[in-house]
Motif scaffolding. Structure first.
Motif, PDB file in Angstrom:
ATOM      1  N   VAL A  74       0.868  -1.185   0.000  1.00  0.00           N
ATOM      2  CA  VAL A  74       0.000   0.000   0.000  1.00  0.00           C
ATOM      3  C   VAL A  74       0.902   1.231   0.000  1.00  0.00           C
ATOM      4  O   VAL A  74       1.884   1.289   0.730  1.00  0.00           O
ATOM      5  N   GLY A  75       0.568   2.208  -0.830  1.00  0.00           N
ATOM      6  CA  GLY A  75       1.360   3.422  -0.867  1.00  0.00           C
ATOM      7  C   GLY A  75       0.703   4.496  -1.699  1.00  0.00           C
ATOM      8  O   GLY A  75      -0.431   4.323  -2.171  1.00  0.00           O
ATOM      9  N   PHE A  76       1.393   5.615  -1.869  1.00  0.00           N
ATOM     10  CA  PHE A  76       0.839   6.697  -2.666  1.00  0.00           C
ATOM     11  C   PHE A  76       1.945   7.341  -3.493  1.00  0.00           C
ATOM     12  O   PHE A  76       3.142   7.239  -3.174  1.00  0.00           O
ATOM     13  N   LEU A  77       1.536   7.988  -4.566  1.00  0.00           N
ATOM     14  CA  LEU A  77       2.458   8.635  -5.470  1.00  0.00           C
ATOM     15  C   LEU A  77       1.757   9.768  -6.214  1.00  0.00           C
ATOM     16  O   LEU A  77       0.524   9.717  -6.355  1.00  0.00           O
ATOM     17  N   PRO A  78       2.551  10.776  -6.611  1.00  0.00           N
ATOM     18  CA  PRO A  78       3.954  11.011  -6.253  1.00  0.00           C
ATOM     19  C   PRO A  78       4.093  11.322  -4.752  1.00  0.00           C
ATOM     20  O   PRO A  78       3.203  11.959  -4.182  1.00  0.00           O
ATOM     21  N   ALA A  79       5.181  10.918  -4.157  1.00  0.00           N
ATOM     22  CA  ALA A  79       5.356  11.114  -2.719  1.00  0.00           C
ATOM     23  C   ALA A  79       5.446  12.603  -2.367  1.00  0.00           C
ATOM     24  O   ALA A  79       5.007  13.025  -1.296  1.00  0.00           O
ATOM     25  N   ASP A  80       6.009  13.400  -3.285  1.00  0.00           N
ATOM     26  CA  ASP A  80       6.185  14.820  -2.998  1.00  0.00           C
ATOM     27  C   ASP A  80       4.917  15.631  -3.241  1.00  0.00           C
ATOM     28  O   ASP A  80       4.815  16.775  -2.780  1.00  0.00           O
ATOM     29  N   ASN A  81       3.953  15.074  -3.945  1.00  0.00           N
ATOM     30  CA  ASN A  81       2.666  15.750  -4.171  1.00  0.00           C
ATOM     31  C   ASN A  81       1.606  14.677  -4.392  1.00  0.00           C
ATOM     32  O   ASN A  81       1.181  14.435  -5.526  1.00  0.00           O
TER      33      ASN A  81
ATOM     34  N   ASN B 273       6.318  15.120 -13.252  1.00  0.00           N
ATOM     35  CA  ASN B 273       7.367  14.330 -12.614  1.00  0.00           C
ATOM     36  C   ASN B 273       7.723  14.899 -11.240  1.00  0.00           C
ATOM     37  O   ASN B 273       7.531  16.093 -10.973  1.00  0.00           O
ATOM     38  N   SER B 274       8.247  14.033 -10.410  1.00  0.00           N
ATOM     39  CA  SER B 274       8.621  14.433  -9.049  1.00  0.00           C
ATOM     40  C   SER B 274       9.907  15.249  -9.053  1.00  0.00           C
ATOM     41  O   SER B 274      10.790  15.068  -9.913  1.00  0.00           O
ATOM     42  N   ALA B 275      10.003  16.120  -8.061  1.00  0.00           N
ATOM     43  CA  ALA B 275      11.262  16.824  -7.827  1.00  0.00           C
ATOM     44  C   ALA B 275      12.242  15.868  -7.146  1.00  0.00           C
ATOM     45  O   ALA B 275      11.839  14.875  -6.522  1.00  0.00           O
ATOM     46  N   GLU B 276      13.512  16.136  -7.259  1.00  0.00           N
ATOM     47  CA  GLU B 276      14.514  15.270  -6.647  1.00  0.00           C
ATOM     48  C   GLU B 276      14.368  15.298  -5.130  1.00  0.00           C
ATOM     49  O   GLU B 276      14.125  16.351  -4.533  1.00  0.00           O
TER      50      GLU B 276
END
Length: 601
Positions: free
Chosen positions: A542-549, A589-592
């Motif tokens: 179980v998880g979510f994405l993007p992790a930063d948003n 896309n995610s930021a670094e």
């Protein structure tokens, strides 16, 4: 007086006497008829007229059309199409005589009866059956038996298409056979949320699944019309006395995206097959709204089938121990007690507490892990160590706040709340195992909701499966549940999210979506097998994405996969679903990542 009559009678000859006698009798009969006529016309006229009218009066039901079930984009998942029940009138059928082609009668009427340009070869119910059987795909003898009698109504066949009904009309059997408007419920192809949609019964009412729980909105209200009919069954002009229009059912739009759900079904079924698992379940939830985008299981159940009507969706009803995914709400309880995510611990492979032995999944020496590192390495011993000052009540309360053991509020047929017993009933072992997802059960929707609390910054947002309800005039009423409750503070949620991203880094070679950061947790729990012993495994990711948003929470669960561990089994399907979501919704896309919390010291 009598002697005078006799004398008068003798004055006539025999012939005249007979004529007089007949005249007297006729006069008596005529008088009786006159009396009866007066009685009928003046005294019983109204009753007789009413009886005649009643014999010609028919009340026909005007069926309401059942509302459609749509996905979030308007794709039809379930709808009712026009169908007819073919009705026979045995009383009229038994007196039927076919019109011979080429006869004067045929020329006068403008039609005749024949089978393949040959005479029918029978009369009565047998003749009607011979004409009708080919169109209904039924045996003529069976039809003849149904039509042989004095009844006024018998259902010959249900739910024939409009094309068949039109062909029956061409047989010129008015007053003997006619079509009664009905409908047939049809569903999206393949097995798209088949068990969840459920089905309707023979009367067109919801029998299971969403068809049942949404029946009040979908069903509508039948109408009727009352009229007088002629000998041929036709409406006599000007005799319609009462009409109540049918009110069609409302359309219901779900939050489900059919494209996403189809893909989830595909990769989940392929994953279950590749891992030789018993079954699989998957959920996709929109982080921002709480809407369920996909809700699937690996069972192949077609909506509307007997199997769909008798059962419920495994994605809703199946409960299981979440295993190490349960460390997420436990970590929140530990941090709420004052432990920091950067606090340092020395964690052995195994430990004994209150006479109970506990160990981690893999053997290791004394490790130096922070609290974030305990989650990354999924250490059972580490969770027990870190939770030394967390009371049983605090552990229980946090599980409840994350929705464990609580209804999702979706009111889905067959949904189980799982099992979370009170802390007073916990023994010395179970009070520790709840820290790593054992000793209680959840369904996939509850587990998705629990992890979404971290994705939303500490808010438990109410899930929604019903998006809106709309009437025939297009007016829509939103049914999204927007209620939300703060569970933990935003800073705590963000720190747990950071630690979950470190878990994803550890699994990066198996679970990754190019260009996007992931926050996740895997789990593996021993559960009871068919014998009742702990011989089976539930593996989940179980998880979510993007992790930063965060945009989507994804849950994948498998029962007894060959690979055993949640990361190597359910995790692969998780990654496939995540990649599809990022592409379909064109997520940036995610930021670094630059703020990783230390996991070792």
């Amino acid at each position: 007086m009598i002697p005078r009559l006799k004398a008068w009678w003798r004055m006539f000859d025999t012939f005249t006497q007979r004529c007089l006698a007949v005249s007297v009798v006729l006069a008596i009969v005529a008088s009786a008829c006159l009396v009866q006529l007066v009685n009928v016309q003046l005294l019983d006229g109204r009753t007789t007229a009413e009886a005649a009218t009643n014999s010609r009066t028919s009340k026909v039901t005007l069926s309401a059309k059942r509302g459609r079930i749509l996905d979030t984009n308007g794709t039809v998942l379930a709808q009712s199409v026009e169908r007819y029940n073919i009705i026979g009138v045995p009383d009229a059928a038994t007196s039927f005589t076919p019109v011979t082609c080429g006869s004067k009668q045929a020329k006068s009427l403008g039609y005749c009866h024949a089978i393949d340009d040959k005479p029918v070869g029978a009369t009565g119910a047998a003749a009607v059956a011979r004409l009708l059987a080919p169109l209904l795909g039924m045996d003529a003898m069976e039809l003849g038996a149904k039509l042989n009698g004095t009844n006024q109504y018998v259902v010959l066949k249900k739910e024939v298409t409009p094309q068949v009904k039109r062909e029956i009309d061409k047989l010129n059997l008015g007053g003997i056979v006619y079509g009664e408007l009905s409908s047939e419920r049809v569903y999206a192809e393949n097995t798209l949320i088949g068990a969840l949609l459920g089905g309707v019964d023979d009367e067109g009412k919801g029998a299971s699944g969403l068809e049942s729980s949404l029946d009040d909105e979908l069903a509508g209200t039948d109408g009727y019309t009352v009229y007088q009919r002629g000998n041929g069954g036709e409406v006599i002009p000007g005799t319609v006395t009462k009409t109540q229009e049918a009110t069609d059912g409302k359309d219901v739009s779900l939050t489900i995206d059919a494209d996403v759900d189809w893909y989830v079904k595909k990769v989940l079924s392929e994953g279950v097959s590749a891992q030789h698992a018993q079954w699989g379940v998957a959920v996709v939830q929109d982080v921002q709204t709480g809407e369920i985008i996909a809700l699937e299981d690996s069972d192949s159940i077609q909506a509307g089938s007997d199997e769909a009507k008798l059962g419920s969706s495994r994605a809703v009803s199946q409960t299981f121990e979440p295993g190490s995914v349960g460390k997420i709400p436990a970590l929140a309880a530990i941090m709420q007690s004052g432990v920091k995510i950067t606090d340092q611990f020395t964690i052995p492979y195994e430990m004994e507490k209150d006479g109970q032995k506990f160990h981690d999944a893999s053997s290791h020496g004394a490790e130096h892990w922070t609290l974030a590192g305990i989650l990354q390495n999924s250490s059972n011993v580490g969770m027990i160590t870190a939770a030394a000052n967390v009371t049983n009540q605090q552990r229980y309360d946090m599980l409840c706040k994350f929705g464990i053991g609580q209804s999702t509020g979706l009111n889905l047929p067959g949904e189980s709340n799982g099992v979370l017993t009170s802390p007073e009933s916990w023994d010395t072992r179970s009070k520790e195992t709840v820290l790593f997802g054992q000793g209680y059960t959840v369904n996939a929707l509850q587990l998705t909701r629990a992890v979404s609390v971290i994705a939303t910054g500490g808010i438990n947002r109410q899930q929604s499966l019903i998006k809106s309800v709309s009437t025939s005039n297009g007016k829509q009423t939103s049914k999204l549940n927007t209620s939300a409750t703060r569970v933990i503070d935003e800073n705590t949620a963000n720190e747990i999210k950071n630690a979950m991203e470190s878990v994803a880094d550890r699994w990066n070679k198996v679970i990754n979506v190019s260009g996007y950061r992931i926050a996740m947790k895997t789990g593996t729990a021993e559960v009871a097998g068919d014998s009742g012993a702990l011989t089976s495994i539930v593996a989940d990711t179980v998880g979510f994405l993007p992790a930063d948003n965060p945009r989507f929470v994804v849950t994948v669960v498998m029962k007894d996969p060959a690979g055993v561990h949640g990361g190597t089994t359910a995790g692969k399907v998780f990654a496939q679903i995540g990649e599809f979501l990022m592409q379909k919704y064109d997520v940036p896309n995610s930021a670094e990542r630059t703020d990783a919390i230390p996991v070792e010291w």
